[in-house]
Scaffold this motif. Structure first.
Motif, PDB file in Angstrom:
ATOM      1  N   SER A   1       1.379   7.039  20.828  1.00  0.00           N
ATOM      2  CA  SER A   1      -0.108   7.020  20.218  1.00  0.00           C
ATOM      3  C   SER A   1       0.022   7.968  18.747  1.00  0.00           C
ATOM      4  O   SER A   1      -0.422   8.762  18.406  1.00  0.00           O
ATOM      5  N   GLU A   2       0.833   7.028  18.020  1.00  0.00           N
ATOM      6  CA  GLU A   2       0.702   7.484  16.718  1.00  0.00           C
ATOM      7  C   GLU A   2       0.028   6.742  15.765  1.00  0.00           C
ATOM      8  O   GLU A   2       0.190   5.505  15.868  1.00  0.00           O
ATOM      9  N   PRO A   3      -0.871   7.049  14.824  1.00  0.00           N
ATOM     10  CA  PRO A   3      -1.706   6.440  13.967  1.00  0.00           C
ATOM     11  C   PRO A   3      -0.887   5.659  12.987  1.00  0.00           C
ATOM     12  O   PRO A   3       0.235   6.070  12.460  1.00  0.00           O
ATOM     13  N   LEU A   4      -1.365   4.211  12.632  1.00  0.00           N
ATOM     14  CA  LEU A   4      -0.668   3.678  11.584  1.00  0.00           C
ATOM     15  C   LEU A   4      -0.878   4.258  10.064  1.00  0.00           C
ATOM     16  O   LEU A   4      -0.186   4.001   9.289  1.00  0.00           O
ATOM     17  N   VAL A   5      -2.105   4.613   9.873  1.00  0.00           N
ATOM     18  CA  VAL A   5      -2.608   5.041   8.467  1.00  0.00           C
ATOM     19  C   VAL A   5      -3.431   6.487   8.645  1.00  0.00           C
ATOM     20  O   VAL A   5      -3.697   6.970   9.733  1.00  0.00           O
ATOM     21  N   SER A   6      -3.107   7.039   7.357  1.00  0.00           N
ATOM     22  CA  SER A   6      -3.701   8.611   7.755  1.00  0.00           C
ATOM     23  C   SER A   6      -5.105   8.445   7.407  1.00  0.00           C
ATOM     24  O   SER A   6      -5.865   9.400   7.363  1.00  0.00           O
ATOM     25  N   ASN A   7      -5.674   7.190   6.613  1.00  0.00           N
ATOM     26  CA  ASN A   7      -6.867   7.371   6.381  1.00  0.00           C
ATOM     27  C   ASN A   7      -7.765   6.055   6.827  1.00  0.00           C
ATOM     28  O   ASN A   7      -8.549   5.281   6.288  1.00  0.00           O
ATOM     29  N   GLU A   8      -7.781   5.798   8.348  1.00  0.00           N
ATOM     30  CA  GLU A   8      -8.458   4.622   8.767  1.00  0.00           C
ATOM     31  C   GLU A   8      -9.895   4.477   8.587  1.00  0.00           C
ATOM     32  O   GLU A   8     -10.475   3.379   8.292  1.00  0.00           O
TER      33      GLU A   8
ATOM     34  N   ALA B   1       0.756  -1.126   0.039  1.00  0.00           N
ATOM     35  CA  ALA B   1       0.053   0.111  -0.023  1.00  0.00           C
ATOM     36  C   ALA B   1       1.163   1.283  -0.141  1.00  0.00           C
ATOM     37  O   ALA B   1       2.243   1.149   0.377  1.00  0.00           O
ATOM     38  N   PRO B   2       0.369   2.380  -0.430  1.00  0.00           N
ATOM     39  CA  PRO B   2       0.969   3.661  -0.334  1.00  0.00           C
ATOM     40  C   PRO B   2       1.717   3.801   1.102  1.00  0.00           C
ATOM     41  O   PRO B   2       1.038   3.781   2.103  1.00  0.00           O
ATOM     42  N   GLY B   3       2.795   4.226   1.141  1.00  0.00           N
ATOM     43  CA  GLY B   3       3.750   4.346   2.425  1.00  0.00           C
ATOM     44  C   GLY B   3       3.899   3.183   3.180  1.00  0.00           C
ATOM     45  O   GLY B   3       4.844   3.306   4.122  1.00  0.00           O
ATOM     46  N   MET B   4       3.698   2.045   2.657  1.00  0.00           N
ATOM     47  CA  MET B   4       4.183   0.801   3.205  1.00  0.00           C
ATOM     48  C   MET B   4       5.641   0.376   2.671  1.00  0.00           C
ATOM     49  O   MET B   4       5.608  -0.364   1.542  1.00  0.00           O
TER      50      MET B   4
ATOM     51  N   PHE C   1      10.887  -1.158   5.479  1.00  0.00           N
ATOM     52  CA  PHE C   1      10.871  -1.181   6.882  1.00  0.00           C
ATOM     53  C   PHE C   1       9.717  -0.684   7.529  1.00  0.00           C
ATOM     54  O   PHE C   1       9.788  -0.273   8.655  1.00  0.00           O
ATOM     55  N   ARG C   2       8.531  -0.540   6.793  1.00  0.00           N
ATOM     56  CA  ARG C   2       7.297  -0.604   7.441  1.00  0.00           C
ATOM     57  C   ARG C   2       6.516  -1.783   7.478  1.00  0.00           C
ATOM     58  O   ARG C   2       5.340  -1.891   8.232  1.00  0.00           O
ATOM     59  N   MET C   3       6.988  -2.753   6.754  1.00  0.00           N
ATOM     60  CA  MET C   3       6.216  -4.020   7.054  1.00  0.00           C
ATOM     61  C   MET C   3       6.388  -4.982   8.063  1.00  0.00           C
ATOM     62  O   MET C   3       7.569  -4.834   8.794  1.00  0.00           O
TER      63      MET C   3
ATOM     64  N   PRO D   1      -5.156   1.668   2.147  1.00  0.00           N
ATOM     65  CA  PRO D   1      -4.613   2.506   3.433  1.00  0.00           C
ATOM     66  C   PRO D   1      -3.384   3.284   3.025  1.00  0.00           C
ATOM     67  O   PRO D   1      -2.663   2.667   2.178  1.00  0.00           O
ATOM     68  N   ILE D   2      -3.117   4.386   3.577  1.00  0.00           N
ATOM     69  CA  ILE D   2      -2.058   5.140   3.220  1.00  0.00           C
ATOM     70  C   ILE D   2      -1.065   5.064   4.705  1.00  0.00           C
ATOM     71  O   ILE D   2      -1.578   5.785   5.577  1.00  0.00           O
ATOM     72  N   VAL D   3       0.005   4.473   4.726  1.00  0.00           N
ATOM     73  CA  VAL D   3       0.536   3.814   6.025  1.00  0.00           C
ATOM     74  C   VAL D   3       1.446   5.236   6.226  1.00  0.00           C
ATOM     75  O   VAL D   3       2.073   5.649   5.304  1.00  0.00           O
ATOM     76  N   ILE D   4       1.477   5.538   7.575  1.00  0.00           N
ATOM     77  CA  ILE D   4       2.323   6.740   8.048  1.00  0.00           C
ATOM     78  C   ILE D   4       3.479   6.266   9.170  1.00  0.00           C
ATOM     79  O   ILE D   4       3.984   7.334   9.426  1.00  0.00           O
TER      80      ILE D   4
END
Lengths: 553, 296
Positions: A540-547, A193-196, A199-201, A528-531
């Motif tokens: 407390s940081e979200p994993l994606v910007s469009n949950e 996915a975008p942003g994945m 090293f975010r896998m 999903p857009i992974v951030i």
């Protein structure tokens, strides 16, 4: 990487079957295929387990008094073959099939039809293999290594022998695995996915990628060896026939060039499961995520350079023994890094000892034990004593059952709510864990002792001095057989009438937990857009910007 | 870290070390008697690996169990643990230490292997010429006992070329270097005497030389260690290590004996089953005729 493609829900002309019927058809949905793999392989797990209990029944007394020796030889050959090619491989592929697209934010695998074909080859070669029980000459009886010249001896003189069928089944299994490997590698490289970024896998995806790369690199060696052996068996060639100038040791090289790395094809996804589950139930990020991820790749690189350690006694030159001893021991380094990372992950965590966590922790302890006996086996002088004894049998069962199968159970419990939309019964799960943990140790620990005293593997009768270890092992084996009953009861019962599962019952971080349980056919409404990284526990940081957009409104 | 934690750690580490050393001593009891010079070297190496392995096992499982017992929280506690993502120092330490251990274990194993000077197939022996060996001196000084080993499905035969004696039990003189020339008639077999800690596959159509030194009188067991088909399990032979006097006495006596077919478990079992009409399972390769041996 696919940036953003919004696929309009495809309206096919003939509706694909829904409900239970879709599991019996040619579905291209990776989730259906994943379940098909898991259920099929579990059926073969039960068959392979029954065969092992027949063996343990024979071995509970020193004499050969239950089965004819040819039948016993068939039992261990088929047990090994079924457990490896029809349980561990396909069950891990099934789990990866279900999870990888969800975890990387894809709607399906890269080649859905190839995926379905790869699955449907499994029942084909499974049934083929089972059919060899009905041949006049019986099944293959040369062990799952199938070393010539024993494997090419043919007492019936028939063209179609158990051995020929066995080789054919292995070759088809290889084709299926290569199809799967091409699909997984492509999917992971191209479909994130975008942003994945890599090293975010999740570490599990890294492990699957490393394992499937081994399949691509090493499996052709086994296929080549198998084809030559098939020609020796049915067409009278002499690749491995010493009587006519062939070399039987060459087959051992072909076989182990693949079959040792194959151990890592099986173990790496199990390591991935530990890396995935521990952070959830310890409420802490995976310790040293990048190192854990890269160590998977390192393991797969080293794993193709160690095969001769199975052949120390085969007449290999001394320099080769020394070289492969060293490369084999080196595997302990990236593996050790992983173990330490897991321990550091749970250290000072807020532990919840639910069934998946218990299975993981139990499996890691047994894996540490297996790793230690593994280094002993790598040492040439020790191996020359215990090679081909029950010490080796004990060692690798701590890997294949104590580590990989236990990890598989951990995964099945952990993702059960996601896969079925139901909650399993915690009490039955814990009962399963206790029985399996005690059974595994009772069955496989005494084997080490028998092996150290010199009990050779694959024997249908043995000297009375080994009786005590064998009685314990047999009792453990039967207990292990019984331990699957609460599991089956749990899975079937919960699937039929379990409590409805929420989307994320474990408060886990991961894309698969952001969609409904079970996920819809196309997984994500919007990609999903992974951030951020995969293990943000305690932050407390979200994993994606469009949950909110991932699920249909 | 305060003094209390450090002293607690020191105590725990010392306890684990003591327990591991104790396991290392126990390790000798998990092995058969030491009947060859090589077995002592192997056992010391194994004991060392047990010490090292026990220490690592105790360290890791101890930490895990301690965490499981102390860090469990109620399921109503929804808080997370500290978000520690890693530590470069720790990661370097637990990479470097295993690397050093690997070098240590591999070096020690190499040393033991050289001392054993295990001889593999013929072509390999030539590459090994000049290898320093703990037994090289003894081997040069004393005559080496040469014996031919013939393996077939499913029997062992031992031929003493000087006296032209063939037997189905392996008699060996104590404290003397033995060199076996091993061949197989059909499939791959494995020569394995657990009490000697030695094992070598025997390949058809090749002669494989194999050397060792028995050091303890007694009766031991030889097994086929490479799966060789239906009657694999009963392909065993007795190994008798005797004083040199007994040994040569036995050789002279048995050299006078007539050659008769040896008693052979596989052959007997197969024929009994055929005669009694016991349903013989699936078809099997017929056992080869028992070797002709000198009557003792």
């Amino acid at each position: 990487m696919i940036e953003s493609i919004s696929i309009a829900p495809e309206q096919s002309k003939h509706e694909p079957p829904t409900g239970w019927r879709r599991y019996f058809g040619f579905s291209t949905d990776h989730k259906v295929i994943g379940i098909q793999y898991l259920v099929t392989s579990f059926a073969f797990f039960l068959i392979g387990g029954l065969l092992s209990m027949v063996m343990r029944a024979e071995l509970i007394t020193p004499e050969s008094d239950l089965l004819d020796r040819s039948l016993y030889n068939s039992m261990f050959t088929m047990h090994g073959t079924i457990m490896i090619f029809l349980w561990i491989f396909p069950s891990l592929v099934g789990l990866a099939n279900y999870l990888v697209p969800l975890m990387i934010g894809a709607r399906d695998m890269a080649f859905p039809r190839l995926n379905a074909v790869a699955f449907w080859l499994v029942p084909v070669f499974g049934i083929l293999l089972m059919a060899s029980f009905f041949l006049p000459g019986g099944t293959a009886q040369a062990g799952w290594w199938s070393y010539p010249p024993v494997s090419t001896q043919n007492p019936t003189g028939n063209l179609i022998t158990g051995e020929a069928v066995w080789i054919l089944a292995i070759a088809i299994s290889g084709v299926s695995s290569i199809m799967g490997a091409v699909n997984f590698v492509t999917t992971i490289v191209r479909m994130r996915a975008p942003g994945m970024t890599y090293f975010r896998m999740p570490a599990y995806v890294w492990a699957v990628l490393s394992a499937q790369l081994i399949q691509l690199a090493a499996l052709p060696a086994l296929t080549a060896g198998a084809v030559m052996l098939l020609f020796d068996v049915v067409a009278g060639t002499a690749f491995f026939d010493p009587e006519r100038g062939g070399n039987p040791v060459l087959f051992q090289h072909f076989f182990w060039f693949y079959s040792h790395p194959a151990v890592y094809v099986m173990a790496l996804p199990a390591f991935g499961i530990f890396s995935e589950i521990l952070p959830v139930y310890a409420r802490k990020p995976l310790f040293g995520y990048k190192v854990v991820a890269v160590s998977s790749l390192l393991i797969s690189v080293v794993s193709v350079l160690v095969w001769v350690h199975h052949m120390y006694a085969s007449g290999t030159p001394g320099w080769m023994r020394m070289l492969f001893m060293f490369s084999t021991m080196l595997v302990a380094v990236p593996t050790g890094v992983k173990v330490f990372a897991w321990v550091a992950t749970v250290w000072r965590g807020k532990l919840r000892l639910d069934t998946p966590m218990l299975f993981c922790l139990g499996a890691i302890m047994m894996f540490v034990f297996a790793g230690i006996t593994g280094v002993m086996l790598a040492s040439v002088p020790v191996d020359i004593h215990v090679n081909n004894t029950y010490f080796v049998v004990g060692h690798f069962h701590y890997i294949v059952y104590g580590t990989i199968t236990m990890a598989m159970f951990a995964a099945l419990y952990h993702w059960f709510p996601k896969i079925t939309g139901r909650m399993y019964y915690e009490g039955l799960g814990k009962l399963h864990f206790v029985l399996a943990f005690v059974g595994t140790n009772l069955c496989f620990l005494p084997m080490h002792l028998a092996g150290l005293h010199g009990m050779v593997r694959r024997v249908s009768s043995y000297d009375p001095e080994f009786a005590f270890s064998n009685v314990l092992a047999s009792l453990g084996g039967f207990l292990l057989g019984m331990s699957t009953l609460p599991f089956i009861l749990n899975m079937v019962g919960a699937w039929v009438q379990g409590k409805q599962a929420p989307d994320n019952p474990w408060r886990a971080i991961g894309l698969e937990w952001m969609v409904s349980s079970p996920p819809p056919v196309e997984n994500f409404e919007e990609l999903p857009i992974v951030i951020s990284g995969p293990y943000g526990y305690g932050k407390s940081e979200p994993l994606v910007s469009n949950e909110a957009a991932l699920k249909p409104h | 870290m305060n003094v209390k934690t450090i002293s607690l750690l020191v105590v725990l580490v010392s306890l684990s070390l003591l327990a591991s050393l104790w396991m290392g001593q126990q390790a000798y009891t998990w092995l058969p008697p030491q009947a060859s010079a090589e077995s002592k070297l192997v056992d010391d190496l194994f004991s060392f690996l047990v010490v090292l392995g026990s220490f690592i096992f105790l360290g890791i499982t101890g930490t895990l169990l301690y965490t499981m017992l102390t860090q469990q929280v109620s399921r109503f506690d929804l808080s997370d643990g500290p978000p520690i993502e890693g530590s470069v120092t720790l990661e370097v330490v637990w990479t470097v230490i295993p690397v050093l251990l690997v070098f240590w274990i591999a070096g020690y194993s190499y040393q033991v292997y050289q001392q054993m000077a295990i001889r593999g197939p013929m072509d390999v022996v030539h590459m090994h010429m000049g290898t320093p060996s703990a037994y090289a001196a003894a081997a040069d000084a004393e005559p080496i006992e040469e014996i031919d080993v013939l393996a077939k499905q499913w029997s062992w035969a031992f031929h003493y070329p000087e006296q032209n004696v063939t037997t189905s039990e392996l008699h060996l003189p104590v404290d003397r270097r033995v060199r076996l020339s091993m061949t197989s008639e059909d499939v791959i077999h494995g020569f394995y005497i657990p009490a000697f800690r030695l094992k070598q596959d025997i390949l058809p159509k090749r002669t494989i030389e194999f050397e060792f030194t028995p050091v303890r009188e007694g009766k031991y067991r030889l097994d086929d260690s490479q799966f060789s088909g239906t009657y694999f399990a009963v392909m065993q032979a007795d190994v008798l290590v005797e004083s040199p006097e007994h040994y040569s006495q036995w050789l002279t006596t048995v050299a006078k004996g007539d050659r008769v077919p040896a008693s052979n478990s596989a052959y007997t079992e197969y024929n009994t089953r055929q005669e009694k009409g016991i349903r013989p399972g699936w078809p099997t390769i017929k056992p080869a005729a028992p070797p002709l041996v000198n009557q003792g």
